[in-house]
Write a protein that holds these residues in place. Structure first.
Motif, mmCIF file in Angstrom:
data_model
loop_
_atom_site.group_PDB
_atom_site.id
_atom_site.type_symbol
_atom_site.label_atom_id
_atom_site.label_comp_id
_atom_site.label_asym_id
_atom_site.label_seq_id
_atom_site.Cartn_x
_atom_site.Cartn_y
_atom_site.Cartn_z
ATOM 1 N N ASN A 1 0.803 -1.217 0.000
ATOM 2 C CA ASN A 1 0.000 0.000 0.000
ATOM 3 C C ASN A 1 0.837 1.268 0.000
ATOM 4 O O ASN A 1 0.295 2.365 0.095
ATOM 5 C CB ASN A 1 -0.935 0.005 1.212
ATOM 6 N N ASP A 2 2.174 1.115 -0.107
ATOM 7 C CA ASP A 2 3.066 2.281 -0.182
ATOM 8 C C ASP A 2 2.850 3.230 0.982
ATOM 9 O O ASP A 2 2.651 4.437 0.802
ATOM 10 C CB ASP A 2 2.862 3.037 -1.499
ATOM 11 N N ARG A 3 2.914 2.695 2.183
ATOM 12 C CA ARG A 3 2.703 3.584 3.321
ATOM 13 C C ARG A 3 3.432 3.068 4.562
ATOM 14 O O ARG A 3 3.699 1.874 4.700
ATOM 15 C CB ARG A 3 1.205 3.693 3.637
ATOM 16 N N VAL A 4 3.771 4.022 5.410
ATOM 17 C CA VAL A 4 4.333 3.693 6.717
ATOM 18 C C VAL A 4 3.164 3.524 7.678
ATOM 19 O O VAL A 4 2.264 4.357 7.718
ATOM 20 C CB VAL A 4 5.266 4.811 7.217
ATOM 21 N N ILE B 1 -1.903 10.389 6.514
ATOM 22 C CA ILE B 1 -1.193 11.576 6.024
ATOM 23 C C ILE B 1 -0.619 11.181 4.678
ATOM 24 O O ILE B 1 0.079 10.178 4.571
ATOM 25 C CB ILE B 1 -0.040 11.985 6.958
ATOM 26 N N VAL B 2 -0.926 11.966 3.669
ATOM 27 C CA VAL B 2 -0.404 11.674 2.345
ATOM 28 C C VAL B 2 0.812 12.574 2.103
ATOM 29 O O VAL B 2 0.692 13.796 2.135
ATOM 30 C CB VAL B 2 -1.473 11.923 1.266
ATOM 31 N N LEU B 3 1.954 11.955 1.914
ATOM 32 C CA LEU B 3 3.188 12.695 1.670
ATOM 33 C C LEU B 3 3.428 12.784 0.178
ATOM 34 O O LEU B 3 3.498 11.759 -0.507
ATOM 35 C CB LEU B 3 4.368 11.994 2.342
ATOM 36 N N GLU C 1 -4.794 -2.386 10.616
ATOM 37 C CA GLU C 1 -3.767 -1.839 9.739
ATOM 38 C C GLU C 1 -3.020 -0.664 10.369
ATOM 39 O O GLU C 1 -2.174 -0.061 9.723
ATOM 40 C CB GLU C 1 -4.401 -1.394 8.417
ATOM 41 N N GLY C 2 -3.326 -0.360 11.626
ATOM 42 C CA GLY C 2 -2.531 0.656 12.295
ATOM 43 C C GLY C 2 -3.305 1.855 12.773
ATOM 44 O O GLY C 2 -4.493 2.004 12.514
ATOM 45 N N ILE C 3 -2.587 2.733 13.498
ATOM 46 C CA ILE C 3 -3.186 3.951 14.061
ATOM 47 C C ILE C 3 -3.018 5.108 13.088
ATOM 48 O O ILE C 3 -3.945 5.878 12.835
ATOM 49 C CB ILE C 3 -2.522 4.309 15.405
ATOM 50 N N ILE C 4 -1.814 5.242 12.559
ATOM 51 C CA ILE C 4 -1.492 6.351 11.641
ATOM 52 C C ILE C 4 -0.832 5.773 10.397
ATOM 53 O O ILE C 4 -0.003 4.868 10.490
ATOM 54 C CB ILE C 4 -0.538 7.360 12.312
ATOM 55 N N HIS C 5 -1.219 6.308 9.251
ATOM 56 C CA HIS C 5 -0.602 5.940 7.984
ATOM 57 C C HIS C 5 0.092 7.152 7.388
ATOM 58 O O HIS C 5 -0.483 8.240 7.318
ATOM 59 C CB HIS C 5 -1.662 5.453 6.978
ATOM 60 N N LEU C 6 1.323 6.959 6.952
ATOM 61 C CA LEU C 6 2.023 7.983 6.177
ATOM 62 C C LEU C 6 2.148 7.422 4.776
ATOM 63 O O LEU C 6 2.957 6.548 4.506
ATOM 64 C CB LEU C 6 3.405 8.269 6.778
ATOM 65 N N THR C 7 1.318 7.907 3.874
ATOM 66 C CA THR C 7 1.257 7.357 2.525
ATOM 67 C C THR C 7 2.156 8.151 1.591
ATOM 68 O O THR C 7 2.065 9.381 1.525
ATOM 69 C CB THR C 7 -0.184 7.382 1.998
ATOM 70 N N VAL C 8 3.009 7.437 0.878
ATOM 71 C CA VAL C 8 3.936 8.114 -0.049
ATOM 72 C C VAL C 8 3.437 7.990 -1.480
ATOM 73 O O VAL C 8 2.549 7.212 -1.790
ATOM 74 C CB VAL C 8 5.354 7.538 0.073
#
Lengths: 152, 110
Positions: free
Chosen positions: A83-86, B103-105, A145-152
């Motif tokens: 999913n390209d995300r942290v 958050i979308v970076l 799938e988590g609390i916070i997602h950082l999507t790149v």
């Protein structure tokens, strides 16, 4: 208002250097607190106590069975290639036998020496909020799938 | 899931499409997608939907093929258990289930 991550919280988490105090999600003690609807969170808020009139500390719940809960285990930061995300995750938190008013939202923050120096990370108001605490248990069950997602 | 009686008269749960599966190693709740009676296997899927390409339909992130003998029915949890690991917690009281905060970076934002 939908759940969100505080801007400076994201900054501390991602950049770290130059931000005092930093948020080391894995090493630091991360806690979750509950507050009423009178707490008006703003993405620009910095600490639990920002010396304002509607900070978290001004409208934190108080009563039987309430205390800020620590994410005691399961803290992870991992990259999801599909999913390209942290994904930032942690163990669920539970308040046992809580009777402390109506909780409108939860605040994820780093525990620190004082509330005026405890940096905010996220405000959560979805998934069942607001709830009227009445002596039963309240559990925040984070998404698989988590609390916070950082999507790149 | 339906129950059939064995020769000894004991009830035996038989897997059906739609049954809940607890994939213990991943601690993930999944759903039975299909059952191959000839090969005594089943396929279950779980996790969020992902799209492998722009033209393909969304599929579940996890698709697992197991032998039926490797799944056992847990009467208390009302689900099939596959693999070894922690069982789901039985939580009493109010349960808040927030969605992940995203958050979308994008290039240029940092």
């Amino acid at each position: 208002m939908a759940s969100f991550v505080y801007g400076r919280g994201a900054l501390r988490l991602i950049i770290g250097n130059g931000q005092t105090p930093t948020i080391d999600y894995i090493a630091d003690t991360m806690q979750v607190g509950l507050s009423t609807s009178s707490h008006v969170p703003n993405k620009d808020d910095t600490f639990l106590d920002d010396a304002g009139a509607d900070d978290f500390i001004d409208f934190e719940l108080s009563g039987t069975g309430y205390a800020r809960q620590t994410i005691a285990s399961g803290k992870t930061i991992a990259y999801d290639t599909a999913n390209d995300r942290v994904e930032i995750d942690g163990a669920d938190v539970t308040w046992t036998g809580i009777n402390a008013g109506t909780a409108a939202q939860a605040t994820l923050h780093r525990d620190n020496t004082t509330d005026a120096t405890a940096p905010l990370l996220a405000n959560i108001d979805t998934g069942g909020f607001p709830i009227v605490t009445n002596g039963g248990d309240v559990t925040i069950q984070w998404n698989a799938e988590g609390i916070i997602h950082l999507t790149v | 899931m339906y129950i059939k009686k064995t020769l000894l008269g004991k009830p035996k749960h038989v897997a059906e499409v739609g049954d809940v599966v607890w994939w213990a190693p991943k601690r993930l709740e999944c759903t039975v997608q299909s059952i191959n009676a000839a090969e005594h296997t089943m396929l279950f899927a779980g996790g969020p939907s992902i799209q492998r390409s722009a033209s393909s339909k969304p599929v579940a992130r996890w698709l697992v093929h197991v032998a039926l003998r490797d799944a056992h029915w847990h009467e208390g949890l009302k689900m099939w258990i596959v693999g070894e690991g922690l069982y789901p917690r039985i939580v009493r009281g109010v349960i808040i289930k927030p969605d992940p905060i995203t958050i979308v970076l994008k290039p240029g934002q940092f």
